[in-house]
Scaffold this motif. Sequence first.
Motif, PDB file in Angstrom:
ATOM      1  N   MET A 126      -5.826  21.930  -0.840  1.00 13.01           N
ATOM      2  CA  MET A 126      -6.178  21.243   0.416  1.00 13.01           C
ATOM      3  C   MET A 126      -5.469  21.913   1.600  1.00 13.01           C
ATOM      4  SD  MET A 126      -5.833  17.211   1.333  1.00 13.01           S
ATOM      5  CE  MET A 126      -4.116  17.295   1.814  1.00 13.01           C
ATOM      6  N   LYS A 127      -6.211  22.211   2.640  1.00 15.38           N
ATOM      7  CA  LYS A 127      -5.615  22.808   3.829  1.00 15.38           C
ATOM      8  C   LYS A 127      -4.765  21.748   4.533  1.00 15.38           C
ATOM      9  CE  LYS A 127      -7.266  24.717   8.171  1.00 15.38           C
ATOM     10  NZ  LYS A 127      -7.377  23.442   8.867  1.00 15.38           N
ATOM     11  N   GLU A 128      -3.556  22.152   4.914  1.00 13.84           N
ATOM     12  CA  GLU A 128      -2.711  21.152   5.569  1.00 13.84           C
ATOM     13  C   GLU A 128      -3.158  20.924   7.001  1.00 13.84           C
ATOM     14  OE1 GLU A 128       1.843  20.204   6.631  1.00 13.84           O
ATOM     15  OE2 GLU A 128       1.507  21.656   5.042  1.00 13.84           O
ATOM     16  N   ASP A 129      -3.321  19.651   7.344  1.00 18.89           N
ATOM     17  CA  ASP A 129      -3.791  19.291   8.669  1.00 18.89           C
ATOM     18  C   ASP A 129      -2.584  18.787   9.466  1.00 18.89           C
ATOM     19  OD1 ASP A 129      -4.869  18.206  10.890  1.00 18.89           O
ATOM     20  OD2 ASP A 129      -6.341  16.933   9.852  1.00 18.89           O
ATOM     21  N   ARG A 130      -2.150  19.580  10.467  1.00 17.96           N
ATOM     22  CA  ARG A 130      -0.924  19.238  11.182  1.00 17.96           C
ATOM     23  C   ARG A 130      -1.076  17.956  12.000  1.00 17.96           C
ATOM     24  NH1 ARG A 130       0.633  22.684  15.038  1.00 17.96           N
ATOM     25  NH2 ARG A 130      -1.176  23.994  14.719  1.00 17.96           N
ATOM     26  N   ASP A 131      -2.308  17.595  12.305  1.00 18.19           N
ATOM     27  CA  ASP A 131      -2.531  16.393  13.096  1.00 18.19           C
ATOM     28  C   ASP A 131      -2.630  15.132  12.253  1.00 18.19           C
ATOM     29  OD1 ASP A 131      -2.262  17.244  15.632  1.00 18.19           O
ATOM     30  OD2 ASP A 131      -4.336  17.879  15.840  1.00 18.19           O
ATOM     31  N   CYS A 132      -2.589  15.287  10.955  1.00 17.30           N
ATOM     32  CA  CYS A 132      -2.624  14.120  10.087  1.00 17.30           C
ATOM     33  C   CYS A 132      -1.186  13.620   9.896  1.00 17.30           C
ATOM     34  CB  CYS A 132      -3.245  14.492   8.750  1.00 17.30           C
ATOM     35  SG  CYS A 132      -3.221  13.140   7.599  1.00 17.30           S
ATOM     36  N   LEU A 133      -0.848  12.479  10.514  1.00 17.46           N
ATOM     37  CA  LEU A 133       0.535  12.000  10.482  1.00 17.46           C
ATOM     38  C   LEU A 133       0.861  11.253   9.200  1.00 17.46           C
ATOM     39  CD1 LEU A 133       1.068  10.693  14.124  1.00 17.46           C
ATOM     40  CD2 LEU A 133       1.408  12.988  13.216  1.00 17.46           C
ATOM     41  N   LEU A 134      -0.129  10.543   8.700  1.00 15.46           N
ATOM     42  CA  LEU A 134       0.095   9.738   7.492  1.00 15.46           C
ATOM     43  C   LEU A 134      -1.138   9.804   6.613  1.00 15.46           C
ATOM     44  CD1 LEU A 134       1.576   7.509   5.807  1.00 15.46           C
ATOM     45  CD2 LEU A 134       0.483   5.829   7.298  1.00 15.46           C
ATOM     46  N   GLU A 135      -0.893  10.117   5.349  1.00 19.66           N
ATOM     47  CA  GLU A 135      -1.992  10.081   4.390  1.00 19.66           C
ATOM     48  C   GLU A 135      -1.570   9.224   3.205  1.00 19.66           C
ATOM     49  OE1 GLU A 135      -3.504  13.825   2.964  1.00 19.66           O
ATOM     50  OE2 GLU A 135      -5.120  12.800   1.898  1.00 19.66           O
ATOM     51  N   VAL A 136      -2.370   8.204   2.943  1.00 21.82           N
ATOM     52  CA  VAL A 136      -2.122   7.322   1.805  1.00 21.82           C
ATOM     53  C   VAL A 136      -3.281   7.519   0.838  1.00 21.82           C
ATOM     54  CG1 VAL A 136      -2.021   4.892   1.087  1.00 21.82           C
ATOM     55  CG2 VAL A 136      -0.826   5.624   3.163  1.00 21.82           C
ATOM     56  N   ARG A 137      -2.937   7.811  -0.424  1.00 18.12           N
ATOM     57  CA  ARG A 137      -4.017   8.050  -1.390  1.00 18.12           C
ATOM     58  C   ARG A 137      -3.858   7.210  -2.649  1.00 18.12           C
ATOM     59  NH1 ARG A 137      -5.220  13.978  -2.952  1.00 18.12           N
ATOM     60  NH2 ARG A 137      -3.732  14.424  -1.298  1.00 18.12           N
ATOM     61  N   ASN A 138      -4.869   6.452  -2.961  1.00 19.29           N
ATOM     62  CA  ASN A 138      -4.925   5.644  -4.198  1.00 19.29           C
ATOM     63  C   ASN A 138      -3.659   4.820  -4.408  1.00 19.29           C
ATOM     64  OD1 ASN A 138      -6.257   8.642  -5.071  1.00 19.29           O
ATOM     65  ND2 ASN A 138      -7.536   6.820  -5.181  1.00 19.29           N
ATOM     66  N   LEU A 139      -3.267   4.109  -3.354  1.00 14.55           N
ATOM     67  CA  LEU A 139      -2.029   3.330  -3.423  1.00 14.55           C
ATOM     68  C   LEU A 139      -2.226   1.979  -4.124  1.00 14.55           C
ATOM     69  CD1 LEU A 139       0.991   3.067  -2.356  1.00 14.55           C
ATOM     70  CD2 LEU A 139      -0.009   1.702  -0.525  1.00 14.55           C
ATOM     71  N   ASN A 140      -1.384   1.738  -5.113  1.00 15.48           N
ATOM     72  CA  ASN A 140      -1.313   0.431  -5.780  1.00 15.48           C
ATOM     73  C   ASN A 140       0.124  -0.043  -5.659  1.00 15.48           C
ATOM     74  OD1 ASN A 140      -4.045   0.243  -7.271  1.00 15.48           O
ATOM     75  ND2 ASN A 140      -3.301   2.290  -7.775  1.00 15.48           N
ATOM     76  N   THR A 141       0.343  -1.267  -5.181  1.00 12.71           N
ATOM     77  CA  THR A 141       1.721  -1.760  -5.065  1.00 12.71           C
ATOM     78  C   THR A 141       1.913  -2.990  -5.936  1.00 12.71           C
ATOM     79  OG1 THR A 141       1.355  -3.349  -3.294  1.00 12.71           O
ATOM     80  CG2 THR A 141       1.720  -1.075  -2.609  1.00 12.71           C
ATOM     81  N   PHE A 142       3.157  -3.201  -6.332  1.00 10.18           N
ATOM     82  CA  PHE A 142       3.460  -4.292  -7.266  1.00 10.18           C
ATOM     83  C   PHE A 142       4.696  -5.054  -6.826  1.00 10.18           C
ATOM     84  CE2 PHE A 142       1.524  -0.674  -9.327  1.00 10.18           C
ATOM     85  CZ  PHE A 142       0.462  -1.237  -9.999  1.00 10.18           C
ATOM     86  N   TYR A 143       4.697  -6.351  -7.087  1.00 10.43           N
ATOM     87  CA  TYR A 143       5.920  -7.148  -7.008  1.00 10.43           C
ATOM     88  C   TYR A 143       6.262  -7.571  -8.430  1.00 10.43           C
ATOM     89  CZ  TYR A 143       5.315  -7.607  -1.930  1.00 10.43           C
ATOM     90  OH  TYR A 143       5.193  -7.346  -0.604  1.00 10.43           O
ATOM     91  N   ILE A 144       7.542  -7.542  -8.727  1.00  7.60           N
ATOM     92  CA  ILE A 144       7.981  -8.012 -10.045  1.00  7.60           C
ATOM     93  C   ILE A 144       8.407  -9.476  -9.885  1.00  7.60           C
ATOM     94  CG2 ILE A 144       9.546  -7.578 -11.984  1.00  7.60           C
ATOM     95  CD1 ILE A 144       7.837  -5.139 -11.295  1.00  7.60           C
ATOM     96  N   GLU A 145       7.778 -10.344 -10.644  1.00 14.14           N
ATOM     97  CA  GLU A 145       8.070 -11.775 -10.513  1.00 14.14           C
ATOM     98  C   GLU A 145       8.505 -12.363 -11.846  1.00 14.14           C
ATOM     99  OE1 GLU A 145       5.204 -13.565  -7.112  1.00 14.14           O
ATOM    100  OE2 GLU A 145       4.307 -13.307  -9.086  1.00 14.14           O
ATOM    101  N   GLU A 146       9.270 -13.430 -11.785  1.00 16.31           N
ATOM    102  CA  GLU A 146       9.584 -14.213 -12.984  1.00 16.31           C
ATOM    103  C   GLU A 146       8.285 -14.865 -13.459  1.00 16.31           C
ATOM    104  OE1 GLU A 146      13.019 -14.949 -14.005  1.00 16.31           O
ATOM    105  OE2 GLU A 146      13.492 -13.317 -12.635  1.00 16.31           O
ATOM    106  N   GLU A 147       8.084 -14.844 -14.759  1.00 14.61           N
ATOM    107  CA  GLU A 147       6.855 -15.443 -15.280  1.00 14.61           C
ATOM    108  C   GLU A 147       6.859 -16.969 -15.071  1.00 14.61           C
ATOM    109  OE1 GLU A 147       5.389 -14.578 -19.446  1.00 14.61           O
ATOM    110  OE2 GLU A 147       4.353 -13.200 -18.087  1.00 14.61           O
ATOM    111  N   SER A 148       8.018 -17.583 -15.363  1.00 18.71           N
ATOM    112  CA  SER A 148       8.171 -19.003 -15.035  1.00 18.71           C
ATOM    113  C   SER A 148       9.649 -19.258 -14.831  1.00 18.71           C
ATOM    114  CB  SER A 148       7.622 -19.894 -16.153  1.00 18.71           C
ATOM    115  OG  SER A 148       8.615 -20.059 -17.155  1.00 18.71           O
ATOM    116  N   ILE A 149       9.990 -20.433 -14.338  1.00 21.69           N
ATOM    117  CA  ILE A 149      11.411 -20.700 -14.097  1.00 21.69           C
ATOM    118  C   ILE A 149      12.164 -20.923 -15.399  1.00 21.69           C
ATOM    119  CG2 ILE A 149      11.183 -21.592 -11.744  1.00 21.69           C
ATOM    120  CD1 ILE A 149      11.191 -24.424 -12.943  1.00 21.69           C
TER     121      ILE A 149
END
Length: 250
Positions: free
Chosen positions: A1-24
């Motif tokens: 991929m050619k680097e695009d100097r004007d591209c400040l932020l690129e996000v690709r295929n982002l998946n985010t997670f929180y880790i939670e207690e299943e129950s108290i």
Amino acid sequence: MKEDRDCLLEVRNLNTFYIEEESIFTSKKRKKQVCKDVSFTIKRGEILGLLGESGSGKTTLVKAVLGITKEYTGEIALNCTQPQMIFQDPYGSLNPAKKILWILEEPLRVQKKHDSESRKKKAYEMLAKVGLDDKIADRYPHELSGGQRQRVCIAMALMLEPELLIADEPVSALDVTIQAQIIRLLLELQRDMNLAILFISHDLRVIYQMCERVMVMQDGRIVEEGDVISLFQNPQNPYTIQLMEAAGIR
Ligand SMILES: Nc1ncnc2c1ncn2[C@@H]1O[C@H](COP(=O)(O)OP(=O)(O)O)[C@@H](O)[C@H]1O
Ligand SMILES: [Mg+2]
């Protein structure tokens, strides 16, 4: 991929997670996914809107971009200086015990690159840029109106001359007339300083006034995106249509 100097932020295929207690009752943990396969780019000088209901994952996306959320898969490529933030609650982001001049100087003080004289000069310069009087410098946050406080937050975000600003519901806590003033100010600054802005809101009207391009987020997924005028004139996704109907626009 050619680097695009004007591209400040690129996000690709982002998946985010929180880790939670299943129950108290157990210590079992469970992974909760919020952002789902999110991809986008922001170019220099561009205003990109992120529209979605409360709880759809907008702030979680920002936390991943800023490196606050570490539980993610996918790619986040930041090709600029550290993005600066503006939040919904201007009072919460200002130290109540300090005067505005001190608050504005703080980002530069932390950097340790500037002497006191140049910090002060820059602070007054930024106050003028956001349309505030010099006298404000000597006041405490509680001595300002909500609109003035948000202007101070914007000035503070600009102290480090960012290339990318992330504004997370920056006008949602303000009256409609003040909203319009802050939007006008952000548009002026964007033009003046060639800023890129990721502008987040649950409010279609605000997105319409502010942005060129918009992404619609539902339940952590970008369900539709495009230039604001054609997207709002001819929405394709049922969720976008539903948001427009709820806002009384269709
Ligand atoms: N620290 C956290 N731990 C677990 N779940 C969270 C946390 N922060 C946010 N969430 C959940 O993630 C989802 C998206 O929240 P958020 O990104 O704040 O949405 P938005 O900014 O669009 O209102 C919501 O279901 C919220 O309850
Ligand atoms: Mg949020």
